[in-house]
Design a protein around this motif. Sequence first.
Motif, PDB file in Angstrom:
ATOM      1  N   ASP A   7      -1.029   5.281   7.221  1.00 42.74           N
ATOM      2  CA  ASP A   7       0.044   5.914   7.987  1.00 42.74           C
ATOM      3  C   ASP A   7       1.382   5.445   7.445  1.00 42.74           C
ATOM      4  O   ASP A   7       1.778   4.298   7.636  1.00 42.74           O
ATOM      5  CB  ASP A   7      -0.087   5.563   9.466  1.00 42.74           C
ATOM      6  N   LEU A   8       2.084   6.334   6.746  1.00 36.65           N
ATOM      7  CA  LEU A   8       3.374   6.009   6.147  1.00 36.65           C
ATOM      8  C   LEU A   8       4.509   6.756   6.833  1.00 36.65           C
ATOM      9  O   LEU A   8       5.569   6.972   6.246  1.00 36.65           O
ATOM     10  CB  LEU A   8       3.339   6.328   4.649  1.00 36.65           C
ATOM     11  N   ALA A   9       4.293   7.157   8.079  1.00 35.72           N
ATOM     12  CA  ALA A   9       5.309   7.874   8.850  1.00 35.72           C
ATOM     13  C   ALA A   9       6.571   7.033   8.955  1.00 35.72           C
ATOM     14  O   ALA A   9       6.514   5.829   9.210  1.00 35.72           O
ATOM     15  CB  ALA A   9       4.781   8.209  10.240  1.00 35.72           C
ATOM     16  N   GLY A  10       7.697   7.678   8.737  1.00 37.49           N
ATOM     17  CA  GLY A  10       8.986   7.002   8.850  1.00 37.49           C
ATOM     18  C   GLY A  10       9.485   6.362   7.562  1.00 37.49           C
ATOM     19  O   GLY A  10      10.651   6.004   7.473  1.00 37.49           O
ATOM     20  N   LEU A  11       8.632   6.211   6.567  1.00 41.95           N
ATOM     21  CA  LEU A  11       9.056   5.605   5.300  1.00 41.95           C
ATOM     22  C   LEU A  11       9.681   6.667   4.406  1.00 41.95           C
ATOM     23  O   LEU A  11       9.231   7.808   4.351  1.00 41.95           O
ATOM     24  CB  LEU A  11       7.873   4.959   4.586  1.00 41.95           C
ATOM     25  N   LYS A  12      10.722   6.273   3.705  1.00 40.40           N
ATOM     26  CA  LYS A  12      11.447   7.184   2.806  1.00 40.40           C
ATOM     27  C   LYS A  12      11.143   6.851   1.351  1.00 40.40           C
ATOM     28  O   LYS A  12      10.761   5.728   1.019  1.00 40.40           O
ATOM     29  CB  LYS A  12      12.966   7.077   3.041  1.00 40.40           C
ATOM     30  N   CYS A  13      11.346   7.820   0.493  1.00 41.09           N
ATOM     31  CA  CYS A  13      11.171   7.688  -0.943  1.00 41.09           C
ATOM     32  C   CYS A  13      11.909   6.442  -1.454  1.00 41.09           C
ATOM     33  O   CYS A  13      13.033   6.207  -1.025  1.00 41.09           O
ATOM     34  CB  CYS A  13      11.719   8.947  -1.621  1.00 41.09           C
ATOM     35  N   LYS A  19       3.388   2.583  -1.799  1.00 40.32           N
ATOM     36  CA  LYS A  19       2.321   2.089  -0.920  1.00 40.32           C
ATOM     37  C   LYS A  19       1.002   2.818  -1.177  1.00 40.32           C
ATOM     38  O   LYS A  19      -0.066   2.232  -1.070  1.00 40.32           O
ATOM     39  CB  LYS A  19       2.742   2.185   0.541  1.00 40.32           C
ATOM     40  N   THR A  20       1.086   4.095  -1.549  1.00 40.80           N
ATOM     41  CA  THR A  20      -0.116   4.832  -1.910  1.00 40.80           C
ATOM     42  C   THR A  20      -0.727   4.255  -3.174  1.00 40.80           C
ATOM     43  O   THR A  20      -1.941   4.036  -3.259  1.00 40.80           O
ATOM     44  CB  THR A  20       0.201   6.333  -2.091  1.00 40.80           C
ATOM     45  N   ARG A  21       0.107   3.968  -4.170  1.00 45.01           N
ATOM     46  CA  ARG A  21      -0.383   3.363  -5.418  1.00 45.01           C
ATOM     47  C   ARG A  21      -1.083   2.040  -5.135  1.00 45.01           C
ATOM     48  O   ARG A  21      -2.180   1.770  -5.642  1.00 45.01           O
ATOM     49  CB  ARG A  21       0.755   3.144  -6.406  1.00 45.01           C
ATOM     50  N   LYS A  22      -0.472   1.213  -4.292  1.00 41.40           N
ATOM     51  CA  LYS A  22      -1.058  -0.089  -3.959  1.00 41.40           C
ATOM     52  C   LYS A  22      -2.402   0.085  -3.250  1.00 41.40           C
ATOM     53  O   LYS A  22      -3.365  -0.608  -3.556  1.00 41.40           O
ATOM     54  CB  LYS A  22      -0.089  -0.875  -3.079  1.00 41.40           C
ATOM     55  N   ALA A  23      -2.477   1.032  -2.319  1.00 44.16           N
ATOM     56  CA  ALA A  23      -3.724   1.264  -1.585  1.00 44.16           C
ATOM     57  C   ALA A  23      -4.827   1.775  -2.511  1.00 44.16           C
ATOM     58  O   ALA A  23      -5.999   1.424  -2.347  1.00 44.16           O
ATOM     59  CB  ALA A  23      -3.479   2.235  -0.441  1.00 44.16           C
ATOM     60  N   LEU A  24      -4.476   2.597  -3.488  1.00 39.72           N
ATOM     61  CA  LEU A  24      -5.469   3.135  -4.414  1.00 39.72           C
ATOM     62  C   LEU A  24      -6.105   2.046  -5.269  1.00 39.72           C
ATOM     63  O   LEU A  24      -7.263   2.173  -5.676  1.00 39.72           O
ATOM     64  CB  LEU A  24      -4.834   4.189  -5.323  1.00 39.72           C
ATOM     65  N   LYS A  25      -5.375   0.986  -5.533  1.00 34.33           N
ATOM     66  CA  LYS A  25      -5.892  -0.085  -6.384  1.00 34.33           C
ATOM     67  C   LYS A  25      -7.158  -0.721  -5.819  1.00 34.33           C
ATOM     68  O   LYS A  25      -8.005  -1.183  -6.567  1.00 34.33           O
ATOM     69  CB  LYS A  25      -4.827  -1.159  -6.598  1.00 34.33           C
ATOM     70  N   SER A  26      -7.280  -0.753  -4.499  1.00 39.92           N
ATOM     71  CA  SER A  26      -8.423  -1.427  -3.885  1.00 39.92           C
ATOM     72  C   SER A  26      -9.618  -0.500  -3.648  1.00 39.92           C
ATOM     73  O   SER A  26     -10.655  -0.951  -3.180  1.00 39.92           O
ATOM     74  CB  SER A  26      -8.002  -2.063  -2.560  1.00 39.92           C
ATOM     75  N   LEU A  27      -9.488   0.776  -3.990  1.00 38.15           N
ATOM     76  CA  LEU A  27     -10.568   1.721  -3.751  1.00 38.15           C
ATOM     77  C   LEU A  27     -11.512   1.808  -4.944  1.00 38.15           C
ATOM     78  O   LEU A  27     -11.111   1.628  -6.087  1.00 38.15           O
ATOM     79  CB  LEU A  27     -10.008   3.117  -3.469  1.00 38.15           C
ATOM     80  N   ALA A  28     -12.765   2.107  -4.642  1.00 40.77           N
ATOM     81  CA  ALA A  28     -13.760   2.339  -5.680  1.00 40.77           C
ATOM     82  C   ALA A  28     -13.830   3.836  -5.967  1.00 40.77           C
ATOM     83  O   ALA A  28     -13.440   4.661  -5.130  1.00 40.77           O
ATOM     84  CB  ALA A  28     -15.120   1.831  -5.215  1.00 40.77           C
ATOM     85  N   LEU A  33      -8.679   8.402   0.255  1.00 40.73           N
ATOM     86  CA  LEU A  33      -7.511   7.849   0.939  1.00 40.73           C
ATOM     87  C   LEU A  33      -6.793   9.005   1.615  1.00 40.73           C
ATOM     88  O   LEU A  33      -6.378   9.956   0.948  1.00 40.73           O
ATOM     89  CB  LEU A  33      -6.590   7.159  -0.075  1.00 40.73           C
ATOM     90  N   GLU A  34      -6.680   8.923   2.929  1.00 43.86           N
ATOM     91  CA  GLU A  34      -5.928   9.928   3.683  1.00 43.86           C
ATOM     92  C   GLU A  34      -4.555   9.337   3.967  1.00 43.86           C
ATOM     93  O   GLU A  34      -4.451   8.284   4.589  1.00 43.86           O
ATOM     94  CB  GLU A  34      -6.644  10.264   4.982  1.00 43.86           C
ATOM     95  N   VAL A  35      -3.511  10.003   3.490  1.00 44.29           N
ATOM     96  CA  VAL A  35      -2.151   9.485   3.576  1.00 44.29           C
ATOM     97  C   VAL A  35      -1.310  10.412   4.451  1.00 44.29           C
ATOM     98  O   VAL A  35      -1.187  11.604   4.150  1.00 44.29           O
ATOM     99  CB  VAL A  35      -1.518   9.363   2.172  1.00 44.29           C
ATOM    100  N   LEU A  36      -0.729   9.850   5.511  1.00 38.51           N
ATOM    101  CA  LEU A  36       0.168  10.588   6.398  1.00 38.51           C
ATOM    102  C   LEU A  36       1.598  10.199   6.065  1.00 38.51           C
ATOM    103  O   LEU A  36       1.946   9.018   6.079  1.00 38.51           O
ATOM    104  CB  LEU A  36      -0.126  10.251   7.859  1.00 38.51           C
ATOM    105  N   CYS A  37       2.418  11.197   5.714  1.00 40.14           N
ATOM    106  CA  CYS A  37       3.821  10.969   5.378  1.00 40.14           C
ATOM    107  C   CYS A  37       4.708  11.870   6.222  1.00 40.14           C
ATOM    108  O   CYS A  37       4.293  12.948   6.642  1.00 40.14           O
ATOM    109  CB  CYS A  37       4.074  11.298   3.909  1.00 40.14           C
ATOM    110  N   THR A  38       5.945  11.420   6.430  1.00 40.72           N
ATOM    111  CA  THR A  38       6.941  12.264   7.086  1.00 40.72           C
ATOM    112  C   THR A  38       8.103  12.578   6.155  1.00 40.72           C
ATOM    113  O   THR A  38       8.920  13.437   6.469  1.00 40.72           O
ATOM    114  CB  THR A  38       7.475  11.586   8.371  1.00 40.72           C
ATOM    115  N   ASP A  45       6.402  13.443  -4.808  1.00 36.64           N
ATOM    116  CA  ASP A  45       6.091  12.098  -5.296  1.00 36.64           C
ATOM    117  C   ASP A  45       4.598  11.782  -5.331  1.00 36.64           C
ATOM    118  O   ASP A  45       4.107  11.223  -6.317  1.00 36.64           O
ATOM    119  CB  ASP A  45       6.798  11.046  -4.440  1.00 36.64           C
ATOM    120  N   ILE A  46       3.870  12.113  -4.275  1.00 35.57           N
ATOM    121  CA  ILE A  46       2.445  11.766  -4.223  1.00 35.57           C
ATOM    122  C   ILE A  46       1.654  12.540  -5.291  1.00 35.57           C
ATOM    123  O   ILE A  46       0.901  11.927  -6.050  1.00 35.57           O
ATOM    124  CB  ILE A  46       1.858  11.979  -2.808  1.00 35.57           C
ATOM    125  N   PRO A  47       1.809  13.867  -5.406  1.00 31.56           N
ATOM    126  CA  PRO A  47       1.090  14.560  -6.486  1.00 31.56           C
ATOM    127  C   PRO A  47       1.460  14.045  -7.886  1.00 31.56           C
ATOM    128  O   PRO A  47       0.602  13.972  -8.766  1.00 31.56           O
ATOM    129  CB  PRO A  47       1.493  16.027  -6.306  1.00 31.56           C
TER     130      PRO A  47
END
Length: 89
Positions: A7-13, A19-28, A33-38, A45-47
């Motif tokens: 949940d990345l609601a409220g965070l700006k570019c 934070k998505t890049r960091k979270a992806l590092k720990s995945l196999a 990864l489901e990412v919620l952005c506002t 940026d994400i694509p």
Amino acid sequence: MTTTRLDLAGLKCPLPALKTRKALKSLAAGDRLEVLCTDPLSVIDIPNLIRETGDKVEITERSESRIVFLIEKTNGPIGKTDTASSTHN
């Protein structure tokens, strides 16, 4: 295969992408990864991030108030592999 929610609601570019890049590092590979952005810029940026990592992304929800991405990890840990390391004679 597991699905992690971020949940990345409220965070700006550029924070959503970082934070998505960091979270992806720990995945196999195969994990999701489901990412919620506002932040409206996250649709760019994400694509772009996923294009760099080589994983798969789709926007599963998009409204004026939020964007939800579903990212499938395909390559294992993020890291640049040196494909140009072969020697030429």
